[in-house]
Design an enzyme around this catalytic site. Structure first.
Site, PDB file in Angstrom:
ATOM      1  N   HIS A 190       0.829  -1.208   0.000  1.00 58.43           N
ATOM      2  CA  HIS A 190       0.000   0.000   0.000  1.00 58.43           C
ATOM      3  C   HIS A 190       0.863   1.257   0.000  1.00 58.43           C
ATOM      4  O   HIS A 190       0.549   2.225  -0.689  1.00 58.43           O
ATOM      5  CB  HIS A 190      -0.943   0.000   1.215  1.00 58.43           C
ATOM      6  CG  HIS A 190      -2.095  -0.929   1.072  1.00 58.43           C
ATOM      7  ND1 HIS A 190      -2.892  -1.308   2.126  1.00 58.43           N
ATOM      8  CD2 HIS A 190      -2.595  -1.576  -0.019  1.00 58.43           C
ATOM      9  CE1 HIS A 190      -3.828  -2.131   1.697  1.00 58.43           C
ATOM     10  NE2 HIS A 190      -3.668  -2.323   0.396  1.00 58.43           N
ATOM     11  N   TYR A 207      -9.706   4.448   2.032  1.00 64.84           N
ATOM     12  CA  TYR A 207     -10.392   3.303   2.657  1.00 64.84           C
ATOM     13  C   TYR A 207     -11.920   3.329   2.554  1.00 64.84           C
ATOM     14  O   TYR A 207     -12.534   2.276   2.363  1.00 64.84           O
ATOM     15  CB  TYR A 207      -9.897   3.097   4.101  1.00 64.84           C
ATOM     16  CG  TYR A 207      -8.571   2.367   4.127  1.00 64.84           C
ATOM     17  CD1 TYR A 207      -8.507   0.993   4.286  1.00 64.84           C
ATOM     18  CD2 TYR A 207      -7.372   3.049   3.896  1.00 64.84           C
ATOM     19  CE1 TYR A 207      -7.291   0.317   4.255  1.00 64.84           C
ATOM     20  CE2 TYR A 207      -6.148   2.383   3.867  1.00 64.84           C
ATOM     21  CZ  TYR A 207      -6.123   1.019   4.048  1.00 64.84           C
ATOM     22  OH  TYR A 207      -4.927   0.347   4.005  1.00 64.84           O
ATOM     23  N   GLU A 256       0.495   2.017   8.030  1.00 67.01           N
ATOM     24  CA  GLU A 256       0.924   2.714   6.811  1.00 67.01           C
ATOM     25  C   GLU A 256       1.382   4.133   7.148  1.00 67.01           C
ATOM     26  O   GLU A 256       2.405   4.598   6.641  1.00 67.01           O
ATOM     27  CB  GLU A 256      -0.214   2.694   5.776  1.00 67.01           C
ATOM     28  CG  GLU A 256      -0.336   1.305   5.158  1.00 67.01           C
ATOM     29  CD  GLU A 256      -1.701   0.952   4.577  1.00 67.01           C
ATOM     30  OE1 GLU A 256      -2.519   1.866   4.333  1.00 67.01           O
ATOM     31  OE2 GLU A 256      -1.946  -0.257   4.356  1.00 67.01           O
TER      32      GLU A 256
END
Ligand code: HEM
Length: 148
Positions: free
Chosen positions: A87, A97, A139
């Protein structure tokens, strides 16, 4: 950190694992059809991996593994690390998302039909955001580490 999933949500998600095993690729293929209506989101993805069916298969496998391990997420450490790395390589951000949630949940209904009751979809919505919050946090940490 998100609140833990309720016992009921865990039970429903685990109970859907056999349906995901059978129909997972149909669900993720449908999900990408819905997701790629947005050209900016579509541009994040390697289209060759879509057309070969590889990406829908990878996502279906990840969703199935999640359903099977939703109450023992430590089993998913390695695949989660891999998703986070991929990602970050492809520039996925927190704001993406909701697009996946809004494509995945209707795709489950499209494919499973009446078996995807409101209760099942609500449980999957909760479970999706539980995993998403974990990915988003990891992330963000990796983006920060790379920027430093
Ligand atoms: C809970 C939500 C998500 C899950 C479980 C998930 C899962 C995965 C998995 C399993 C892979 C393959 C990793 C590998 O190469 O082995 C992947 C790759 C990828 N994901 Fe996600 N993902 C999620 C959310 C998102 C979101 C929100 C986006 C952006 C819209 C996104 C975009 C991508 C992209 C661009 C790739 C690389 C695909 C390529 O090679 O073209 N994912 N994801």
């Amino acid at each position: 950190m998100a609140a833990p999933l309720s016992e009921q949500t865990i039970a429903i998600v685990k109970a859907t694992a056999p349906a995901l095993q059978e129909h997972g690729v149909a669900i993720t293929t449908r999900m990408y059809e819905r997701l790629f209506v947005d050209e900016d989101v579509k541009a994040l993805f390697d289209q060759a991996a879509q057309e070969s069916g590889e990406q829908p298969r990878r996502l279906a496998a990840a969703i199935l593994a999640y359903a099977q391990n939703v109450d023992k997420l430590q089993n998913l450490d390695a695949p989660v690390r891999r998703m986070v790395e991929r990602h970050v390589e492809t520039g996925v951000k927190a704001e993406h998302y909701p697009y996946v949630a809004n494509a995945l949940l209707p795709a489950i209904r499209d494919v499973l039909g009446d078996a995807a009751t409101d209760e099942v979809l609500a449980a999957w919505g909760e479970a999706y955001w539980f995993l998403a919050d974990i990915l988003i946090a990891k992330e963000a940490a990796l983006y920060e580490e790379q920027a430093a």
